[in-house]
Design a protein around this motif. Structure first.
Motif, PDB file in Angstrom:
ATOM      1  N   ARG A  66       0.832  -1.212   0.000  1.00 22.11           N
ATOM      2  CA  ARG A  66       0.000   0.000   0.000  1.00 22.11           C
ATOM      3  C   ARG A  66       0.864   1.258   0.000  1.00 22.11           C
ATOM      4  O   ARG A  66       0.536   2.238  -0.671  1.00 22.11           O
ATOM      5  CB  ARG A  66      -0.955  -0.007   1.188  1.00 22.11           C
ATOM      6  N   ALA A  67       1.950   1.245   0.744  1.00 20.51           N
ATOM      7  CA  ALA A  67       2.856   2.401   0.774  1.00 20.51           C
ATOM      8  C   ALA A  67       3.480   2.612  -0.601  1.00 20.51           C
ATOM      9  O   ALA A  67       3.613   3.755  -1.056  1.00 20.51           O
ATOM     10  CB  ALA A  67       3.938   2.200   1.834  1.00 20.51           C
ATOM     11  N   ALA A  68       3.857   1.520  -1.271  1.00 22.32           N
ATOM     12  CA  ALA A  68       4.436   1.640  -2.614  1.00 22.32           C
ATOM     13  C   ALA A  68       3.405   2.193  -3.590  1.00 22.32           C
ATOM     14  O   ALA A  68       3.733   3.043  -4.433  1.00 22.32           O
ATOM     15  CB  ALA A  68       4.950   0.283  -3.091  1.00 22.32           C
ATOM     16  N   LEU A  69       2.180   1.723  -3.499  1.00 23.95           N
ATOM     17  CA  LEU A  69       1.118   2.240  -4.366  1.00 23.95           C
ATOM     18  C   LEU A  69       0.863   3.721  -4.093  1.00 23.95           C
ATOM     19  O   LEU A  69       0.703   4.519  -5.025  1.00 23.95           O
ATOM     20  CB  LEU A  69      -0.177   1.448  -4.161  1.00 23.95           C
ATOM     21  N   GLY A  83      -0.223   8.702  -9.186  1.00 24.15           N
ATOM     22  CA  GLY A  83      -0.183   9.944  -9.937  1.00 24.15           C
ATOM     23  C   GLY A  83       1.151  10.267 -10.577  1.00 24.15           C
ATOM     24  O   GLY A  83       1.341  11.361 -11.088  1.00 24.15           O
ATOM     25  N   THR A  84       2.079   9.327 -10.568  1.00 20.31           N
ATOM     26  CA  THR A  84       3.403   9.606 -11.129  1.00 20.31           C
ATOM     27  C   THR A  84       3.493   9.294 -12.614  1.00 20.31           C
ATOM     28  O   THR A  84       4.464   9.675 -13.253  1.00 20.31           O
ATOM     29  CB  THR A  84       4.504   8.819 -10.393  1.00 20.31           C
ATOM     30  N   VAL A  85       2.504   8.609 -13.174  1.00 22.22           N
ATOM     31  CA  VAL A  85       2.499   8.293 -14.603  1.00 22.22           C
ATOM     32  C   VAL A  85       1.484   9.207 -15.279  1.00 22.22           C
ATOM     33  O   VAL A  85       0.313   9.234 -14.918  1.00 22.22           O
ATOM     34  CB  VAL A  85       2.131   6.807 -14.846  1.00 22.22           C
TER      35      VAL A  85
END
Length: 85
Positions: A59-62, A67-69
């Motif tokens: 979840r932290a990685a998600l 919004g980075t792409v």
């Protein structure tokens, strides 16, 4: 001791013997059957904790990548053109 609960048999392998010795040091005077039950409960808690930690890391990685792409305008429409109805 009579019980309505299902019982299981466990073969005392070298690994289990070592675990029981450690458990007996932690909980002296407890019968082996209770030590096995306590070890199983602790093992289940450990597994649940690991799963929870993995879930939190995913979840932290998600969250970190949200919004980075930047997809180009019309990306989904173009993608869906190839999908069968």
């Amino acid at each position: 001791m009579p019980t309505a609960l299902t019982r299981i048999q466990v073969t005392q392998t070298a690994q289990l013997r070592d675990a029981l010795e450690l458990a007996a040091q932690e909980w002296p005077g407890i019968p082996k059957s209770e030590l096995v039950a306590r070890l199983a409960s602790l093992g289940a808690e450990t597994i649940a904790g690991r799963r929870s930690a993995k879930r939190a890391a995913r979840r932290a990685a998600l969250e970190a990548t949200r919004g980075t792409v930047a997809y180009p305008p019309g990306y989904l429409e173009d993608l869906r053109k190839d999908w069968p109805e």
